[in-house]
Design an enzyme around this catalytic site. Sequence first.
Site, PDB file in Angstrom:
ATOM      1  N   THR A 186      -9.416  23.443  25.838  1.00  0.00           N
ATOM      2  CA  THR A 186      -8.896  21.981  26.307  1.00  0.00           C
ATOM      3  C   THR A 186      -9.658  22.290  27.886  1.00  0.00           C
ATOM      4  O   THR A 186      -9.932  23.109  28.124  1.00  0.00           O
ATOM      5  CB  THR A 186      -7.602  21.704  26.543  1.00  0.00           C
ATOM      6  N   ARG A 214      -3.060  14.573  13.455  1.00  0.00           N
ATOM      7  CA  ARG A 214      -2.390  15.482  14.448  1.00  0.00           C
ATOM      8  C   ARG A 214      -2.725  15.309  15.806  1.00  0.00           C
ATOM      9  O   ARG A 214      -3.765  15.045  16.357  1.00  0.00           O
ATOM     10  CB  ARG A 214      -2.686  16.942  14.071  1.00  0.00           C
ATOM     11  N   GLY A 216      -1.867  16.825  19.941  1.00  0.00           N
ATOM     12  CA  GLY A 216      -1.342  17.774  20.602  1.00  0.00           C
ATOM     13  C   GLY A 216      -0.553  17.456  21.796  1.00  0.00           C
ATOM     14  O   GLY A 216      -0.112  16.268  21.940  1.00  0.00           O
ATOM     15  N   ASP A 217      -0.637  18.214  22.995  1.00  0.00           N
ATOM     16  CA  ASP A 217       0.519  18.148  23.982  1.00  0.00           C
ATOM     17  C   ASP A 217      -0.361  17.220  25.210  1.00  0.00           C
ATOM     18  O   ASP A 217       0.422  16.814  25.955  1.00  0.00           O
ATOM     19  CB  ASP A 217       0.756  19.525  24.550  1.00  0.00           C
ATOM     20  N   THR A 237      -3.000  24.186  28.811  1.00  0.00           N
ATOM     21  CA  THR A 237      -3.812  24.380  27.687  1.00  0.00           C
ATOM     22  C   THR A 237      -3.253  25.357  26.704  1.00  0.00           C
ATOM     23  O   THR A 237      -2.771  26.133  27.400  1.00  0.00           O
ATOM     24  CB  THR A 237      -5.136  24.721  28.178  1.00  0.00           C
ATOM     25  N   LYS A 239      -1.349  26.106  22.369  1.00  0.00           N
ATOM     26  CA  LYS A 239      -0.841  25.523  21.203  1.00  0.00           C
ATOM     27  C   LYS A 239       0.006  24.368  21.533  1.00  0.00           C
ATOM     28  O   LYS A 239       1.172  24.490  21.845  1.00  0.00           O
ATOM     29  CB  LYS A 239       0.028  26.585  20.374  1.00  0.00           C
ATOM     30  N   GLY A 240      -0.458  23.164  21.469  1.00  0.00           N
ATOM     31  CA  GLY A 240      -0.007  21.916  21.791  1.00  0.00           C
ATOM     32  C   GLY A 240       1.673  21.997  21.492  1.00  0.00           C
ATOM     33  O   GLY A 240       2.282  21.254  22.249  1.00  0.00           O
TER      34      GLY A 240
HETATM   35  N1  ASP Z   1      -3.458  22.001  23.845  1.00  0.00           N
HETATM   36  C1  ASP Z   1      -4.406  21.544  23.094  1.00  0.00           C
HETATM   37  C2  ASP Z   1      -3.992  20.706  21.814  1.00  0.00           C
HETATM   38  O1  ASP Z   1      -2.954  21.384  21.320  1.00  0.00           O
HETATM   39  C3  ASP Z   1      -5.490  22.505  22.611  1.00  0.00           C
HETATM   40  C4  ASP Z   1      -5.781  23.616  23.649  1.00  0.00           C
HETATM   41  O2  ASP Z   1      -5.480  23.339  24.966  1.00  0.00           O
HETATM   42  O3  ASP Z   1      -6.333  24.371  23.408  1.00  0.00           O
HETATM   43  O4  ASP Z   1      -4.266  19.931  21.212  1.00  0.00           O
END
Ligand code: ASP
Length: 318
Positions: A186, A214, A216-217, A237, A239-240
């Site tokens: 990200t 899906r 993410g965060d 950044t 695992k969202g």
């Molecule tokens: N946080 C991002 C998501 O989950 C991915 C990442 O930051 O690597 O979409």
Amino acid sequence: MRFAVLAALLGLALHPRPAAAQGPPDWAIALHGGAGTIARDMPAARAEGYRTSLGRSLDIGRRILERGGTSLEAVTAVVRSMEDDSLFNAGKGAVYTHEGTHELDAAIMDGATLGCGAVAGLRTIRNPILLARLVMEKSPHVLMMGAGAEAFGKSVGVETVDPKYFDTQRRREEWRKALEEDKTGTVGCVALDRHGNLAAATSTGGLTDKRFGRVGDVPVIGAGTFADNRSCAVSCTGKGEEFIRRTVARDVAALVEYKELPLREAAALVVHGKLRPRDGGLVAVSRRGDIALVFNSSGMYRAAADARGLRLVAIWDE
Ligand code: ASP
């Protein structure tokens, strides 16, 4: 936990400020290009390529803040430059979905007004961060998704591209191997400007091989992106899903605002104490100009600068 906080403080000691620096800096900026499993044995030329790109984007933001530009302007320009850089998983260079397409998410927040704009699941907008900013400035809404967001983008004249624009050989290969590896990434930027205002911006292609719409965060305000002049600006950044559950960005800000924890302590507490090991990391800047670059993965592409002469570009603990 104590050890984690101590480690974060020691991490700071590895990057001491110049001896002449006095008082809080009147501007500060930090950015990331993703956290995750970053192999230490990556070819030197490739690591150098990342450092050059990070430094280039940092300088774009630094110049804006030096000349008295706003934090909002700086985070927008920095994230836009990283979206255009195919090294990073945002805009050009975004990862592939399960169906072999790209679905992009982004968010921006203005710490002075709590104005925010977010977009999710975009397929044809060249720079999602610009559309997120328009959602903030030209609509009464906070979050728009998919075709509706793209229609809004067209109505406000944002640049669109053929979805093929986002194709890159490297991400395609990663996608083919995606079932074996957990690939993330990200880009994000936080800044404090000379006017005392904070801003945060984040943009991503999400997780490789994601499916079923899906999200993410990143576009979830308070999870992956947050800014409030009363505390700090944060861009995450990793695992969202884990960042959403733990409202990571907002938690850091709340610890600074309500508990009056120093920024680095607050960031270390959340990243090392609340997230699971290897979930990822964040960059943050406080209203006093303190900077936190904290991660619990093997590395995080990152860079930071401030008015007192700090300039840092790093990938691993170094
Ligand atoms: N946080 C991002 C998501 O989950 C991915 C990442 O930051 O690597 O979409």
